[in-house]
Structure formats: C-alpha cells, structure tokens
Design an enzyme around this catalytic site. Structure first.
Site, PDB file in Angstrom:
ATOM      1  N   HIS A   1       0.843  -1.190   0.000  1.00  0.00           N
ATOM      2  CA  HIS A   1       0.000   0.000   0.000  1.00  0.00           C
ATOM      3  C   HIS A   1       0.879   1.241   0.000  1.00  0.00           C
ATOM      4  O   HIS A   1       1.957   1.252   0.605  1.00  0.00           O
ATOM      5  CB  HIS A   1      -0.918   0.014   1.229  1.00  0.00           C
TER       6      HIS A   1
ATOM      7  N   THR B   1      14.897  -2.289   2.335  1.00  0.00           N
ATOM      8  CA  THR B   1      14.076  -1.270   1.687  1.00  0.00           C
ATOM      9  C   THR B   1      14.759  -0.668   0.470  1.00  0.00           C
ATOM     10  O   THR B   1      14.106   0.002  -0.321  1.00  0.00           O
ATOM     11  CB  THR B   1      13.740  -0.136   2.676  1.00  0.00           C
ATOM     12  N   LYS B   2      16.074  -0.891   0.334  1.00  0.00           N
ATOM     13  CA  LYS B   2      16.857  -0.356  -0.787  1.00  0.00           C
ATOM     14  C   LYS B   2      17.733  -1.464  -1.357  1.00  0.00           C
ATOM     15  O   LYS B   2      18.107  -2.404  -0.659  1.00  0.00           O
ATOM     16  CB  LYS B   2      17.728   0.807  -0.328  1.00  0.00           C
TER      17      LYS B   2
END
Length: 134
Positions: free
Chosen positions: A50, A97-98
């Site tokens: 989301h 996240t990266k």
C-alpha cells in the site's frame, strides 16, 4: 513445506535455488530469482504494498530481483523494487528497503551494509538436504 507463492506466473527461479520453510514469495509485481540462491525459513519477499501517502490507501508495485548466490537469512523481509546483488547476504531479521550491492552483507531495520562477502563463490546448492530444489 508451507511456502506461500502469490502469482507464480510472475516468478522466475533459476537452478539449484533452495526455499526454506514458510517463505512467502510475492509474484504480483514480478519476482526474478537467480541460480544457487538460498532462502532460509520464513523469508518474505514483497513486490506489492500500500502507498502510505495515497488518500485512498492505493497500491503500488515494483519487481524484486535476487541475483545468483544470494543468501536471504531467516525472517528477513525484502520490499518492492529491491535488487539483491550477486553473492550478497541479508542477515536474519533484516528489512531490506533499498537495493543491495553485489557481495555485500546487510542487516538491521532498515537494512544497512555491515560487511563484505568473498567474491569467489563456486558452490552449487542442492546437496545439503534443502527443502525444495528448482
């Protein structure tokens, strides 16, 4: 062995890759997994999530790529749009996240580089009693 596979038609898995107990592989946004990749137990790979800034809780997706010889350790989470480079290690419990550079060890929440891995990787998975082989 309890793995959850979402939209398998959008998932590509190379040879000699092992999938541990209770892993979640989300193919909705596209998932490419290389050769000799090891997923330990309870790993989660997400390609869709989301959008927290969207006023109607909309969804965004982006493919995930896990390159050859990566080791994704237990209970780690990889989020949409991430590439885990060749020979990299994601430490247990990390949230990625990266993207991760090749032969880099990352850990923590969010995951950050914590070391380097040997670049001369020559092993072949599949002979150590792993759960599932492709």
């Amino acid at each position: 062995m309890g793995a959850e596979i979402r939209d398998p038609h959008n998932i590509t898995i190379g040879t000699k890759t092992t999938i541990g107990h209770n892993c979640t592989l989300d193919g909705r946004g596209g998932l490419q997994i290389g050769n000799n990749v090891n997923f330990s137990s309870e790993v989660m790979i997400w390609t869709m999530q989301h959008d927290p800034q969207c006023s109607n809780f909309g969804i965004e997706s982006s493919p995930v790529v896990i390159e050859d010889y990566a080791w994704i350790s237990c209970r780690s989470v990889i989020l949409p749009g991430v590439t885990v480079g060749k020979g990299s290690i994601v430490a247990a419990g990390a949230v990625v996240t990266k993207s991760v550079e090749p032969h880099t060890i990352v850990g923590g929440v969010p995951a950050k580089p914590i070391g380097k891995r040997n670049e001369n990787l020559e092993y072949t998975l599949g002979n150590q009693g792993a759960i599932w082989f492709v």
